[in-house]
Scaffold this motif. Structure first.
Motif, PDB file in Angstrom:
ATOM      1  N   ASN A 136       0.851  -1.194   0.000  1.00 21.14           N
ATOM      2  CA  ASN A 136       0.000   0.000   0.000  1.00 21.14           C
ATOM      3  C   ASN A 136       0.887   1.244   0.000  1.00 21.14           C
ATOM      4  OD1 ASN A 136      -2.866  -1.274   0.651  1.00 21.14           O
ATOM      5  ND2 ASN A 136      -1.397  -2.233   2.035  1.00 21.14           N
ATOM      6  N   SER A 137       1.595   1.435  -1.093  1.00 23.97           N
ATOM      7  CA  SER A 137       2.618   2.479  -1.171  1.00 23.97           C
ATOM      8  C   SER A 137       2.039   3.889  -1.154  1.00 23.97           C
ATOM      9  CB  SER A 137       3.464   2.283  -2.435  1.00 23.97           C
ATOM     10  OG  SER A 137       2.646   2.313  -3.596  1.00 23.97           O
ATOM     11  N   GLU A 138       0.706   3.999  -1.261  1.00 28.72           N
ATOM     12  CA  GLU A 138       0.079   5.317  -1.229  1.00 28.72           C
ATOM     13  C   GLU A 138      -0.061   5.871   0.190  1.00 28.72           C
ATOM     14  OE1 GLU A 138      -3.281   2.328  -0.819  1.00 28.72           O
ATOM     15  OE2 GLU A 138      -1.354   2.480  -1.845  1.00 28.72           O
ATOM     16  N   ILE A 139       0.226   5.051   1.197  1.00 29.09           N
ATOM     17  CA  ILE A 139       0.113   5.501   2.586  1.00 29.09           C
ATOM     18  C   ILE A 139       1.208   6.524   2.897  1.00 29.09           C
ATOM     19  CG2 ILE A 139       0.344   4.778   5.005  1.00 29.09           C
ATOM     20  CD1 ILE A 139      -0.972   2.127   4.210  1.00 29.09           C
ATOM     21  N   SER A 140       0.784   7.658   3.466  1.00 26.48           N
ATOM     22  CA  SER A 140       1.710   8.758   3.734  1.00 26.48           C
ATOM     23  C   SER A 140       1.979   8.996   5.209  1.00 26.48           C
ATOM     24  CB  SER A 140       1.153  10.063   3.126  1.00 26.48           C
ATOM     25  OG  SER A 140       0.953   9.943   1.739  1.00 26.48           O
ATOM     26  N   PHE A 141       1.141   8.402   6.088  1.00 29.15           N
ATOM     27  CA  PHE A 141       1.240   8.727   7.508  1.00 29.15           C
ATOM     28  C   PHE A 141       1.095   7.467   8.368  1.00 29.15           C
ATOM     29  CE2 PHE A 141      -1.153  12.040   5.211  1.00 29.15           C
ATOM     30  CZ  PHE A 141      -0.218  13.066   5.247  1.00 29.15           C
ATOM     31  N   LYS A 160      14.146   2.100   4.233  1.00 27.52           N
ATOM     32  CA  LYS A 160      14.117   3.447   3.642  1.00 27.52           C
ATOM     33  C   LYS A 160      13.186   3.558   2.421  1.00 27.52           C
ATOM     34  CE  LYS A 160      17.267   4.644   6.620  1.00 27.52           C
ATOM     35  NZ  LYS A 160      16.919   5.461   7.800  1.00 27.52           N
ATOM     36  N   THR A 161      12.673   2.447   1.925  1.00 28.56           N
ATOM     37  CA  THR A 161      11.829   2.495   0.723  1.00 28.56           C
ATOM     38  C   THR A 161      10.361   2.598   1.116  1.00 28.56           C
ATOM     39  OG1 THR A 161      11.830   0.066   0.650  1.00 28.56           O
ATOM     40  CG2 THR A 161      13.467   1.227  -0.691  1.00 28.56           C
ATOM     41  N   HIS A 162       9.952   3.808   1.436  1.00 30.58           N
ATOM     42  CA  HIS A 162       8.552   4.068   1.758  1.00 30.58           C
ATOM     43  C   HIS A 162       8.236   5.510   1.364  1.00 30.58           C
ATOM     44  CE1 HIS A 162       9.907   6.510   5.145  1.00 30.58           C
ATOM     45  NE2 HIS A 162      10.717   5.526   5.481  1.00 30.58           N
ATOM     46  N   ASN A 163       6.970   5.849   1.414  1.00 35.90           N
ATOM     47  CA  ASN A 163       6.533   7.185   1.010  1.00 35.90           C
ATOM     48  C   ASN A 163       5.924   7.963   2.182  1.00 35.90           C
ATOM     49  OD1 ASN A 163       7.205   6.814  -1.793  1.00 35.90           O
ATOM     50  ND2 ASN A 163       5.425   5.464  -1.937  1.00 35.90           N
ATOM     51  N   LEU A 164       6.370   7.664   3.379  1.00 34.77           N
ATOM     52  CA  LEU A 164       5.820   8.323   4.558  1.00 34.77           C
ATOM     53  C   LEU A 164       6.254   9.787   4.629  1.00 34.77           C
ATOM     54  CD1 LEU A 164       6.383   5.507   7.200  1.00 34.77           C
ATOM     55  CD2 LEU A 164       4.232   6.137   6.097  1.00 34.77           C
ATOM     56  N   GLU A 165       5.318  10.619   5.047  1.00 35.94           N
ATOM     57  CA  GLU A 165       5.579  12.054   5.177  1.00 35.94           C
ATOM     58  C   GLU A 165       5.631  12.513   6.633  1.00 35.94           C
ATOM     59  OE1 GLU A 165       2.674  14.158   2.878  1.00 35.94           O
ATOM     60  OE2 GLU A 165       2.972  12.902   1.110  1.00 35.94           O
ATOM     61  N   LYS A 166       4.825  11.879   7.482  1.00 39.42           N
ATOM     62  CA  LYS A 166       4.803  12.219   8.905  1.00 39.42           C
ATOM     63  C   LYS A 166       4.441  10.984   9.712  1.00 39.42           C
ATOM     64  CE  LYS A 166       3.303  17.088   8.558  1.00 39.42           C
ATOM     65  NZ  LYS A 166       2.230  18.048   8.961  1.00 39.42           N
ATOM     66  N   ILE A 221      16.660   9.463  11.369  1.00 38.64           N
ATOM     67  CA  ILE A 221      15.333   9.715  10.795  1.00 38.64           C
ATOM     68  C   ILE A 221      15.144  11.208  10.546  1.00 38.64           C
ATOM     69  CG2 ILE A 221      12.860   9.401  11.094  1.00 38.64           C
ATOM     70  CD1 ILE A 221      13.525   7.128  13.081  1.00 38.64           C
ATOM     71  N   THR A 222      14.652  11.528   9.365  1.00 33.24           N
ATOM     72  CA  THR A 222      14.504  12.937   8.988  1.00 33.24           C
ATOM     73  C   THR A 222      13.057  13.378   8.823  1.00 33.24           C
ATOM     74  OG1 THR A 222      14.742  12.347   6.647  1.00 33.24           O
ATOM     75  CG2 THR A 222      16.745  12.989   7.821  1.00 33.24           C
ATOM     76  N   ILE A 223      12.110  12.451   8.679  1.00 31.04           N
ATOM     77  CA  ILE A 223      10.727  12.876   8.464  1.00 31.04           C
ATOM     78  C   ILE A 223      10.140  13.439   9.760  1.00 31.04           C
ATOM     79  CG2 ILE A 223      10.430  11.150   6.636  1.00 31.04           C
ATOM     80  CD1 ILE A 223       8.620   9.597   8.513  1.00 31.04           C
ATOM     81  N   PRO A 224       9.184  14.379   9.646  1.00 29.82           N
ATOM     82  CA  PRO A 224       8.596  14.999  10.839  1.00 29.82           C
ATOM     83  C   PRO A 224       7.847  13.993  11.700  1.00 29.82           C
ATOM     84  CG  PRO A 224       8.103  16.284   8.863  1.00 29.82           C
ATOM     85  CD  PRO A 224       8.677  14.980   8.400  1.00 29.82           C
ATOM     86  N   ALA A 225       7.958  14.178  13.011  1.00 28.10           N
ATOM     87  CA  ALA A 225       7.280  13.295  13.966  1.00 28.10           C
ATOM     88  C   ALA A 225       6.635  14.112  15.076  1.00 28.10           C
ATOM     89  CB  ALA A 225       8.256  12.298  14.562  1.00 28.10           C
ATOM     90  N   LEU A 226       5.500  13.616  15.533  1.00 25.70           N
ATOM     91  CA  LEU A 226       4.880  14.112  16.760  1.00 25.70           C
ATOM     92  C   LEU A 226       5.036  13.019  17.802  1.00 25.70           C
ATOM     93  CD1 LEU A 226       3.178  16.219  18.303  1.00 25.70           C
ATOM     94  CD2 LEU A 226       1.138  14.999  17.488  1.00 25.70           C
ATOM     95  N   ILE A 227       5.672  13.336  18.909  1.00 22.00           N
ATOM     96  CA  ILE A 227       5.911  12.374  19.987  1.00 22.00           C
ATOM     97  C   ILE A 227       5.003  12.741  21.155  1.00 22.00           C
ATOM     98  CG2 ILE A 227       7.641  11.433  21.565  1.00 22.00           C
ATOM     99  CD1 ILE A 227       9.754  12.322  19.413  1.00 22.00           C
ATOM    100  N   VAL A 228       4.206  11.779  21.616  1.00 17.57           N
ATOM    101  CA  VAL A 228       3.218  12.039  22.658  1.00 17.57           C
ATOM    102  C   VAL A 228       3.432  11.064  23.818  1.00 17.57           C
ATOM    103  CG1 VAL A 228       0.759  12.255  23.192  1.00 17.57           C
ATOM    104  CG2 VAL A 228       1.565  12.711  20.857  1.00 17.57           C
TER     105      VAL A 228
END
Length: 278
Positions: A136-141, A160-166, A221-228
């Motif tokens: 499901n390579s269209e998943i971004s989050f 590293k082969t994914h399309n995640l944005e956040k 890791i360089t993509i943005p993250a929210l840590i809770v």
């Protein structure tokens, strides 16, 4: 002394005895105990909700992984649950995300929910995440919780082969070695018994427990993250998330109070959704 404590001490005595008379069996049984989530069964009302999103079963390394999909929004997101849990824990998140133009995906980890198996560890969980994202390579989050957050951090460092944005990491542990410390104390394991189990861990996963550190993984890791994390979390210490935030260059930290390990509130769901959307 209650029944649970008695059983823990008996198990510890059994393991300590095995370390002398049958160390090979101790290695096997000890490692399996470490990886056994003793997951709760899916209750009827939970199954009713999950069946609405039930999707294909992913076959991976002999495990049948139950996956789910709800909605058809333009934004695609994967939800990753924690230890001894399953995809129903995301019900309130799913309902909110569907109202905000998301297609929501989820999966039950091995040995959890409707998936097969009796054991789970971070390396296996990360393989499952990788296989699902390749399908499901269209998943971004990703939104993840507890051990699912630990596995997500490991995944982002190793694949590293994914399309995640956040991504969102909620209530995650920080060190695999802590689990061994917990079992040593709870079961009353001797140093010899614990070392034999650690040896098997190393043999199975190729690394010692000390290698599995979320702060170490986050450095790449360089993509943005929210840590809770909640300050009153009794399952995982919120200081791990403070440290994770320091090592994860592109991350934000939210510390809540009064939500415990579950981290469920309408206000937090909105904050998490806004982070993903904006």
């Amino acid at each position: 002394m209650n029944f649970k404590i008695i059983m823990q001490k008996l198990l510890g005595f059994y393991f300590n005895l095995l370390s002398f008379v049958y160390p090979k069996k101790l290695k096997k049984d000890g490692f399996l105990l470490f990886c056994n989530p003793f997951a709760r069964k899916v209750k009827p009302h939970q199954l009713e909700f999950l069946q609405k999103g039930m999707s294909e079963v992913l076959d991976l390394e002999g495990f049948q992984i139950q996956t789910y999909k709800w909605g058809s929004g333009s934004k695609k997101i994967l939800l990753i649950h924690g230890w001894s849990s399953h995809s129903f824990r995301w019900k309130n998140y799913i309902e909110h995300l569907l109202k905000n133009d998301f297609t929501v995906y989820a999966l039950d980890a091995p040995a959890h929910g409707l998936s097969s198996g009796k054991s789970i560890h971070v390396v296996l969980y990360a393989k499952v995440i990788d296989a699902f994202l390749k399908m499901n390579s269209e998943i971004s989050f990703i939104i993840s919780h507890s051990i699912g957050g630990f596995a997500t951090t490991y995944f982002l460092d190793h694949y590293k082969t994914h399309n995640l944005e956040k991504v969102v990491i909620m209530g995650a542990p920080g060190e695999a070695s802590d689990f061994f410390d917990f079992y040593k104390q709870t079961l009353g394991l001797t140093t010899k018994s614990l070392q034999l189990i650690i040896d098997e861990f190393h043999a199975q996963l190729g690394k010692t427990p000390s290698y599995f550190s979320s702060a170490r993984f986050a450095e790449s890791i360089t993509i943005p993250a929210l840590i809770v994390h909640d300050k009153n979390d009794l399952a995982t210490n919120y200081n791990y998330s403070i440290r994770l935030n320091k090592h994860w260059k592109n991350s934000e930290l939210i510390l809540t109070e009064g939500l415990g390990h579950d981290l469920k509130s309408k206000e937090l769901i909105k904050k998490v959704t806004d982070f993903i959307k904006n």
